[in-house]
Motif scaffolding. Structure first.
Motif, PDB file in Angstrom:
ATOM      1  N   GLY A  36       1.143  -0.919  -0.008  1.00 25.60           N
ATOM      2  CA  GLY A  36       0.005  -0.287   0.169  1.00 25.60           C
ATOM      3  C   GLY A  36       0.745   1.135   0.212  1.00 25.60           C
ATOM      4  N   VAL A  37      -0.096   2.497   0.190  1.00 24.48           N
ATOM      5  CA  VAL A  37       0.698   3.908   0.287  1.00 24.48           C
ATOM      6  C   VAL A  37       0.767   4.237   1.430  1.00 24.48           C
ATOM      7  CG1 VAL A  37       1.259   3.441  -2.270  1.00 24.48           C
ATOM      8  CG2 VAL A  37      -1.111   4.465  -1.262  1.00 24.48           C
ATOM      9  N   PHE A  38       1.602   5.460   2.381  1.00 23.88           N
ATOM     10  CA  PHE A  38       0.872   6.278   3.449  1.00 23.88           C
ATOM     11  C   PHE A  38       0.769   7.831   3.128  1.00 23.88           C
ATOM     12  CE2 PHE A  38       4.555   3.785   4.365  1.00 23.88           C
ATOM     13  CZ  PHE A  38       5.287   4.975   5.126  1.00 23.88           C
ATOM     14  N   LEU A  39       1.226   8.325   3.938  1.00 20.38           N
ATOM     15  CA  LEU A  39       1.962  10.010   4.046  1.00 20.38           C
ATOM     16  C   LEU A  39       2.295   9.814   5.552  1.00 20.38           C
ATOM     17  CD1 LEU A  39      -1.401  12.383   3.019  1.00 20.38           C
ATOM     18  CD2 LEU A  39       0.794  11.471   1.215  1.00 20.38           C
ATOM     19  N   ALA A  40       3.718  11.045   4.995  1.00 21.49           N
ATOM     20  CA  ALA A  40       4.194  10.815   6.248  1.00 21.49           C
ATOM     21  C   ALA A  40       5.066  12.443   5.957  1.00 21.49           C
ATOM     22  CB  ALA A  40       5.267   9.606   6.184  1.00 21.49           C
ATOM     23  N   VAL A  41       5.765  12.700   7.272  1.00 20.27           N
ATOM     24  CA  VAL A  41       6.102  14.378   7.359  1.00 20.27           C
ATOM     25  C   VAL A  41       7.667  13.958   7.715  1.00 20.27           C
ATOM     26  CG1 VAL A  41       5.679  16.051   7.905  1.00 20.27           C
ATOM     27  CG2 VAL A  41       3.638  15.369   7.547  1.00 20.27           C
ATOM     28  N   THR A  42       8.000  14.457   6.731  1.00 20.77           N
ATOM     29  CA  THR A  42      10.053  14.588   7.008  1.00 20.77           C
ATOM     30  C   THR A  42      10.013  15.960   8.869  1.00 20.77           C
ATOM     31  OG1 THR A  42      10.798  16.885   6.150  1.00 20.77           O
ATOM     32  CG2 THR A  42      10.731  14.398   5.359  1.00 20.77           C
ATOM     33  N   LYS A  43      11.289  15.715   9.358  1.00 20.87           N
ATOM     34  CA  LYS A  43      11.407  16.762  10.537  1.00 20.87           C
ATOM     35  C   LYS A  43      11.535  18.201  10.036  1.00 20.87           C
ATOM     36  CE  LYS A  43      16.338  15.682  10.115  1.00 20.87           C
ATOM     37  NZ  LYS A  43      17.252  14.840  10.606  1.00 20.87           N
ATOM     38  N   LYS A  44      11.937  18.656  10.412  1.00 16.34           N
ATOM     39  CA  LYS A  44      12.020  20.220   9.643  1.00 16.34           C
ATOM     40  C   LYS A  44      13.624  20.141   8.281  1.00 16.34           C
ATOM     41  CE  LYS A  44      12.182  24.860  10.442  1.00 16.34           C
ATOM     42  NZ  LYS A  44      12.580  26.046  12.233  1.00 16.34           N
ATOM     43  N   VAL A  45      13.427  21.004   7.744  1.00 13.78           N
ATOM     44  CA  VAL A  45      13.916  20.978   6.510  1.00 13.78           C
ATOM     45  C   VAL A  45      14.380  22.292   7.053  1.00 13.78           C
ATOM     46  CG1 VAL A  45      14.356  22.107   4.411  1.00 13.78           C
ATOM     47  CG2 VAL A  45      12.121  20.619   4.783  1.00 13.78           C
ATOM     48  N   LEU A  55      18.795  17.478  -0.615  1.00 19.09           N
ATOM     49  CA  LEU A  55      19.135  16.691   1.088  1.00 19.09           C
ATOM     50  C   LEU A  55      19.514  15.602   0.830  1.00 19.09           C
ATOM     51  CD1 LEU A  55      15.600  18.030   2.395  1.00 19.09           C
ATOM     52  CD2 LEU A  55      17.995  18.954   3.192  1.00 19.09           C
ATOM     53  N   PRO A  56      20.542  14.899   1.843  1.00 19.97           N
ATOM     54  CA  PRO A  56      20.682  13.383   0.793  1.00 19.97           C
ATOM     55  C   PRO A  56      19.544  12.540   0.949  1.00 19.97           C
ATOM     56  CG  PRO A  56      21.026  14.908   3.690  1.00 19.97           C
ATOM     57  CD  PRO A  56      20.951  16.059   3.099  1.00 19.97           C
ATOM     58  N   ASN A  57      19.827  11.690   1.000  1.00 21.74           N
ATOM     59  CA  ASN A  57      18.749  10.692   1.407  1.00 21.74           C
ATOM     60  C   ASN A  57      18.585  10.250   2.714  1.00 21.74           C
ATOM     61  OD1 ASN A  57      19.112  10.443  -1.616  1.00 21.74           O
ATOM     62  ND2 ASN A  57      20.405   8.230  -1.816  1.00 21.74           N
ATOM     63  N   SER A  58      19.410  10.323   3.987  1.00 25.33           N
ATOM     64  CA  SER A  58      19.263   9.903   5.200  1.00 25.33           C
ATOM     65  C   SER A  58      17.834  11.239   5.417  1.00 25.33           C
ATOM     66  CB  SER A  58      20.553  10.092   5.592  1.00 25.33           C
ATOM     67  OG  SER A  58      21.329  11.439   5.454  1.00 25.33           O
ATOM     68  N   PHE A  59      17.896  12.345   4.668  1.00 25.93           N
ATOM     69  CA  PHE A  59      16.458  12.785   5.853  1.00 25.93           C
ATOM     70  C   PHE A  59      15.328  12.419   5.521  1.00 25.93           C
ATOM     71  CE2 PHE A  59      14.026  16.359   4.902  1.00 25.93           C
ATOM     72  CZ  PHE A  59      13.689  17.118   5.986  1.00 25.93           C
ATOM     73  N   PHE A  60      15.740  11.600   4.003  1.00 30.95           N
ATOM     74  CA  PHE A  60      14.176  11.540   3.831  1.00 30.95           C
ATOM     75  C   PHE A  60      13.965   9.516   4.867  1.00 30.95           C
ATOM     76  CE2 PHE A  60      14.912  13.228   0.211  1.00 30.95           C
ATOM     77  CZ  PHE A  60      14.199  14.849   0.223  1.00 30.95           C
ATOM     78  N   PRO A 122       5.073  25.122  -0.640  1.00 29.38           N
ATOM     79  CA  PRO A 122       6.273  26.388  -0.732  1.00 29.38           C
ATOM     80  C   PRO A 122       5.595  27.034   0.692  1.00 29.38           C
ATOM     81  CG  PRO A 122       5.067  26.549  -2.945  1.00 29.38           C
ATOM     82  CD  PRO A 122       4.072  24.741  -2.104  1.00 29.38           C
ATOM     83  N   GLY A 123       6.394  27.702   1.381  1.00 33.93           N
ATOM     84  CA  GLY A 123       5.913  28.627   2.530  1.00 33.93           C
ATOM     85  C   GLY A 123       6.207  27.422   3.810  1.00 33.93           C
ATOM     86  N   THR A 124       6.321  26.021   4.097  1.00 32.61           N
ATOM     87  CA  THR A 124       6.170  25.373   4.798  1.00 32.61           C
ATOM     88  C   THR A 124       7.668  24.787   5.191  1.00 32.61           C
ATOM     89  OG1 THR A 124       6.204  23.438   3.246  1.00 32.61           O
ATOM     90  CG2 THR A 124       3.983  24.259   3.895  1.00 32.61           C
ATOM     91  N   ASP A 125       7.945  24.568   6.233  1.00 31.62           N
ATOM     92  CA  ASP A 125       9.003  23.726   7.310  1.00 31.62           C
ATOM     93  C   ASP A 125       9.662  22.394   6.793  1.00 31.62           C
ATOM     94  OD1 ASP A 125       9.451  26.259   7.927  1.00 31.62           O
ATOM     95  OD2 ASP A 125       8.469  26.296   9.655  1.00 31.62           O
ATOM     96  N   ASN A 126       8.297  21.604   6.249  1.00 38.94           N
ATOM     97  CA  ASN A 126       8.202  20.115   6.731  1.00 38.94           C
ATOM     98  C   ASN A 126       8.011  19.362   5.046  1.00 38.94           C
ATOM     99  OD1 ASN A 126       7.362  20.743   9.588  1.00 38.94           O
ATOM    100  ND2 ASN A 126       8.553  19.239   9.988  1.00 38.94           N
ATOM    101  N   ALA A 127       8.959  18.999   4.552  1.00 38.87           N
ATOM    102  CA  ALA A 127       9.210  18.200   3.738  1.00 38.87           C
ATOM    103  C   ALA A 127       7.310  16.637   3.815  1.00 38.87           C
ATOM    104  CB  ALA A 127       9.374  17.096   2.746  1.00 38.87           C
ATOM    105  N   VAL A 128       7.014  16.822   2.984  1.00 40.28           N
ATOM    106  CA  VAL A 128       5.424  15.705   2.311  1.00 40.28           C
ATOM    107  C   VAL A 128       6.048  14.305   2.098  1.00 40.28           C
ATOM    108  CG1 VAL A 128       3.247  15.100   2.779  1.00 40.28           C
ATOM    109  CG2 VAL A 128       3.962  17.774   3.028  1.00 40.28           C
ATOM    110  N   MET A 129       5.576  14.082   2.348  1.00 44.59           N
ATOM    111  CA  MET A 129       6.144  12.282   1.788  1.00 44.59           C
ATOM    112  C   MET A 129       5.541  11.057   1.413  1.00 44.59           C
ATOM    113  SD  MET A 129       9.748  11.591   3.192  1.00 44.59           S
ATOM    114  CE  MET A 129       9.540  10.680   4.887  1.00 44.59           C
ATOM    115  N   LEU A 130       4.721  10.679   0.414  1.00 43.00           N
ATOM    116  CA  LEU A 130       4.004   9.975  -0.439  1.00 43.00           C
ATOM    117  C   LEU A 130       4.877   8.712  -0.559  1.00 43.00           C
ATOM    118  CD1 LEU A 130       0.905   8.516  -0.698  1.00 43.00           C
ATOM    119  CD2 LEU A 130       1.211   8.811  -2.798  1.00 43.00           C
ATOM    120  N   VAL A 131       5.059   7.450   0.962  1.00 37.22           N
ATOM    121  CA  VAL A 131       5.738   6.115   0.480  1.00 37.22           C
ATOM    122  C   VAL A 131       4.812   5.320   0.072  1.00 37.22           C
ATOM    123  CG1 VAL A 131       7.024   4.733   1.699  1.00 37.22           C
ATOM    124  CG2 VAL A 131       6.732   7.321   2.133  1.00 37.22           C
TER     125      VAL A 131
END
Length: 181
Positions: A36-45, A55-60, A122-131
């Protein structure tokens, strides 16, 4: 958390259905296979990052594979590899992953493959990920890779429109509740 911003995220999942219940966040999956798929949010960029693609792979991966991460339910994943990285734009990147995680029922490590698409609204501090992930055997032989790739292509995350709505409800009762009206 210092300056929270609301984000609207969307994606279309042609095969996996939306899961509901207290255990699930935003997730579409096949309950029989676990794919399946799910949403996740990173720490602050980091503030000095010029673009998400730098950004390095490790960040994600940190968010997914840390001890409390999505794939660490029965122990930390092993053999984590980034097979391919594709910068889709300055604020969008895709990673193709492989890893193994422990199965509760068989107590064996199960090889999995995954796609991760991250975007920085735009204007946000965290990346949004779909995995999206599936077992390695279903990835190629049973078409899970095509279903997940199609879902990743539909993924968007944008800042929510400005609103007077509060992120958290404000208690306006002064500690007094009227349960009979």
């Amino acid at each position: 958390k210092e300056n929270p911003r609301l984000v609207l995220a969307s994606f279309e999942s042609p095969k996996y259905r939306l899961e509901k219940g207290p255990v699930f966040d935003v997730e579409c999956r096949d309950s029989k296979t676990g794919d399946g798929v799910f949403l996740a949010v990173t720490k602050k960029v980091p503030s000095d990052a010029q673009k998400l693609a730098d950004l390095p792979n490790s960040f994600f991966l940190e968010r997914l594979f840390d001890p409390t991460g999505r794939f660490s339910f029965y122990g930390p994943p092993t053999d984590i590899k980034v097979k391919k990285r594709v910068p889709l734009s300055n604020d969008r990147v895709q990673l193709e992953l492989s890893f193994s995680n422990l199965s509760q029922s068989t107590n064996a490590e199960i090889p999995r493959k995954a796609l991760l698409v991250a975007t920085l609204p735009p204007g946000t501090d965290n990346a949004v990920m779909l995995v999206g992930s599936a077992t390695a055997t279903r990835w190629n032989k049973q078409g899970a890779d095509a279903v997940i790739q199609q879902t990743m292509e539909s993924f968007r995350a944008i800042p929510a429109p400005k609103s007077n709505l509060k992120l958290r409800a404000k208690d306006r009762t002064n500690g007094q509740y009227d349960f009979f009206n």
